[in-house]
Each structure stands twice: as structure tokens, then as C-alpha cells.
Scaffold this motif. Sequence first.
Motif, PDB file in Angstrom:
ATOM      1  N   SER A 433       0.793  -1.229   0.000  1.00  0.00           N
ATOM      2  CA  SER A 433       0.000   0.000   0.000  1.00  0.00           C
ATOM      3  C   SER A 433       0.828   1.282   0.000  1.00  0.00           C
ATOM      4  N   GLN A 434       2.003   1.265   0.597  1.00  0.00           N
ATOM      5  CA  GLN A 434       2.737   2.513   0.828  1.00  0.00           C
ATOM      6  C   GLN A 434       3.618   2.919  -0.350  1.00  0.00           C
ATOM      7  N   GLY A 441      -2.075   1.841  -2.215  1.00  0.00           N
ATOM      8  CA  GLY A 441      -3.019   2.441  -1.280  1.00  0.00           C
ATOM      9  C   GLY A 441      -3.788   1.383  -0.508  1.00  0.00           C
ATOM     10  N   ILE A 442      -4.570   1.842   0.474  1.00  0.00           N
ATOM     11  CA  ILE A 442      -5.372   0.928   1.287  1.00  0.00           C
ATOM     12  C   ILE A 442      -6.703   0.655   0.591  1.00  0.00           C
ATOM     13  N   THR A 446      -5.421  -4.434  -2.070  1.00  0.00           N
ATOM     14  CA  THR A 446      -4.245  -4.551  -1.197  1.00  0.00           C
ATOM     15  C   THR A 446      -4.444  -5.646  -0.158  1.00  0.00           C
TER      16      THR A 446
END
Length: 494
Positions: A433-434, A441-442, A446
Amino acid sequence: MITLIGGIAILVLGYFTYGIFIEKNFSIEPDRPTPAETLRDGYDFVPMPKWKNAIIQLLNIAGTGPIFGPIMGALYGPVAYIWIILGAIFAGAVHDYMIGMISLRNGGAHLPELASKYLGKPVKHVVNIFTMLLLLLVGTVFVTSPASLISNFTPSWMTIGMITGIIFVYYIISTVLPIDKALGKVYPIFGAILIISTIAIGTSLLAGGHAIPNLTASSLSNWHPDGTPIFPILFFTISCGAISGFHATQSPMVSRTSTNEREGRFTFYGMMIAEGVIAMIWAAAAMSLFDGQTLSEMIASGTPSVVVNQVSVLLLGNILGTIAIFGVIVLPLSSGLSAFRSLRTILADYLHIKQDTLKKILLLTIPLYVISFGLTQIDFNLLWRYFTWANQVTAVISLLVSTRYLYLKGKNYFVTLIPATFMLYAVFVYIVSQPIGFGLGIGNLTYVLSLLGTLLLLGLFWKSGKKQKDDLLPDSYLLNDHLNYAQAVTNVTN
């Protein structure tokens, strides 16, 4: 206030209940000789008393992690308390105890050697890379953070760069000294400063009439002013106060100075609980004295050291507050030194360079400090993000090593497998995600990808473990704990 006091009480209770359960599950042998006695060399393997080992362990694992992490974790509100309490008792303290005791049973071997023995030789290279990367980042972060704090008390002409250079000189001198001289003489003083300052901050917070947030149904929501999701970010922001892979690089150092397996619960499990108490106090202080937006702006203005200064002065006044700040400064100084010392010994083991002369020690030490000095020029917040991910990956590896050890010994391995599974999933979600990873992303994609990755790795882990156990002979090297470190290293590298 009730949550803070109750949380600290639960942490202490965890030491006397779950800590005893973990110790019994490991099955200590108090009469068994330790590496400090069988491999005594006057440098790394040196018998030291229990109280001194405990202080060294606490200062080694603490750094600014249980202070900076909870300060940043306070942005999420009282939910941070839950992770500190449960993480410390059921994950972090178990993690520290198991690696410390497994290392003690294997001649003080470091994590890469333990991973090679219990997870397979190919894993050793991966673990070495992660461990050395983590220690390099830790050493750098724990140079940057005290330099930032010290700069508040020095003349304007003394820049942070100059202070950083002085810290590196101190590290180099301390790294080449025997452990009982470099750590055994100074750390008790550092420990006294830390304990007194922590008690002072906690007492002032409780007695000062401050509105300390409690954990209630209404306060359980995410307080972060930017809306940053609790999972998985909180579990990486607060690491040293709950579970930290960095500790797996430090516990073997103390396993080389311990004189009885009975000391393990106090030294390894107990000091992680103490770190949890420190984390609770600083998280509560940050939440009580600043609203989320102010706290966020203070952290963004530099490093959490700004918050440390403000909390110390507001709670204790200028004089006592300054003393408290020095109590915080000794944490990263001690952990940074220990990080570089561990990094040197791990690299020496990996390259098979025996550390028996000053020339050989400096041959590895100087280049490491040069690289680290270069990293100090990078933004602290960027360094912290990479450090936190590498840190929790190392924690997962350590827990899997511990799980395999318990599995092969026929012990209850769920005590390490459950936190390992949770942290492995968090590691996947974070990197997927990061921005430092895949940047997806969340979201559902993910979570699904991370779940698949977690299940795949656990499946491979279980399959290899079952094969490993089926292939074992009654007198197998894997079933028998070795006391001779040189023999252990030889076995895992052949």
C-alpha cells in the motif's frame, strides 16, 4: 488516567503470568553452562551480573523507539494503548525472550545463524541483508535523533553535523572496547538517568491534573488529523513499544554475557515489558498535552524530538525538564552504539573475519560509520519509514525462527506463530500500500494480495518445517542445542 494506570498494571501482570508460561514452555535448564562461561574471551563473551545484563538489554532495545514511536502513535488516540499493551505482552516480550534464549542455547549466535539453522541455509543470506540493513538504519536514526535533541543545548555555532560527528567518534571508541568496559561501566549510569526521568514524567503527568484520555467506546475511533488508517500504519509507527525486530539483533549480545538461563525471563521478557511502560507514559503525555493537529504540526516541523522537549519542560519545568531530556538522549546513544556493535559482529560472522585484533575490528567498523554518516543527510521521516518496515520484517523472521524451534522441540509453537502471522500480514499490507513499496493504497485489492502472500509464505514455511522434522534423526543437530558458537557457525555454513 484510569487507562494509563490500568494499562501499566496489566503489563506488569503479564510479566508474572504470561511471562512464566512462556518460560515454562521453553523449558529452561538452570544448571546448563552458558556461552559467557564456555566461550569467555574477555571481549564479547564476558560473564556479567543479572542486574547489569537487564539494564544493558533495556538500553540496547529502547533507543528513541519507545518514545518517538508512541508520540507519533498518539496521533491515532487511545487505540494506541491497546497495541502497546497486547503487543508488548503477547508479541514483543515473547519475541525478545525466545531469540535471547535460543541464541543462548546456540553459543550466542546472531539471528542470521539461527535463521540458517532453523529455516534453512538459503534464508541466511536474506536474513543477513535485512538484519544489516536494519542495523544500519537503526544506527543512523539513533544518531540523528540524539543530535537533534542535543542541539537545543549547544551554542549556535555548533551545528547538528558537528554534533553528529562527535557522536560517531564516541561510537567508534566504544565499539572497539570490550563489552564489560564499553557497556558494563557506562550503562548503569545511563539506566539510572532513564528510570528516574521516566518516573518523573509519569508522576508529573498523573499528579498534575492533566486530562489523560481514557480508552472508551467513543474514544476507540481513529483520531489521526490526516485520517491515516490505523491498520497497518499504527503497527509500524509503534514498534519498539510493542514488537520490534531490532530487539532480535540485541538479545544475542546479552545472551553472551548471561550466566544462568533462569535470568532470561527478567532480562529478555521483563525488559520488553519495561519498554512497554515507557511507551505508555509517553503516548499518554503526548495525547494529554497536545491536540492531534498541534502534535502533527510539531512532528512535521522536524522530528518527534520537538515534542520530547515540550513535554519535558511543560511537565517538569526548565531544570528538571532538561534532566528528563537527557534521560531521553541516553536511549538512542546506547541503542545506536549497540546497533553498530551488533552490525560489526554479524558482518564479521558473515565474512568469516575473526575480530581478534584492533586492525580487524576497525576494518569493518570504519566503513560502516562512513556509510551511516552519509545516510544522516537524508530526511529523518523518510529514514524512519524504511526503518519501520525493515524492522517489522526482521520481527517476522525472528518469530518464524522461534516457531520452528518450538515446533522441532515438540513445544507449543502457537505462542510465536500467531503474532508472526499477524505481523506478516501487516508487513505485506504495508509494502503493497505505501509509496516506499508498490503504492497501491489501502483498499480491497491490497488486502487480498497481502492475504494471498501471507498464506503462500506460511504454506511454504509449514511444508519445509514438516519435511525438516520428518528428516530428523534422534541425535540431529537441529534437535540438540549447541553451546559452542564456533561449532554452530561451522555447521550452518557447511
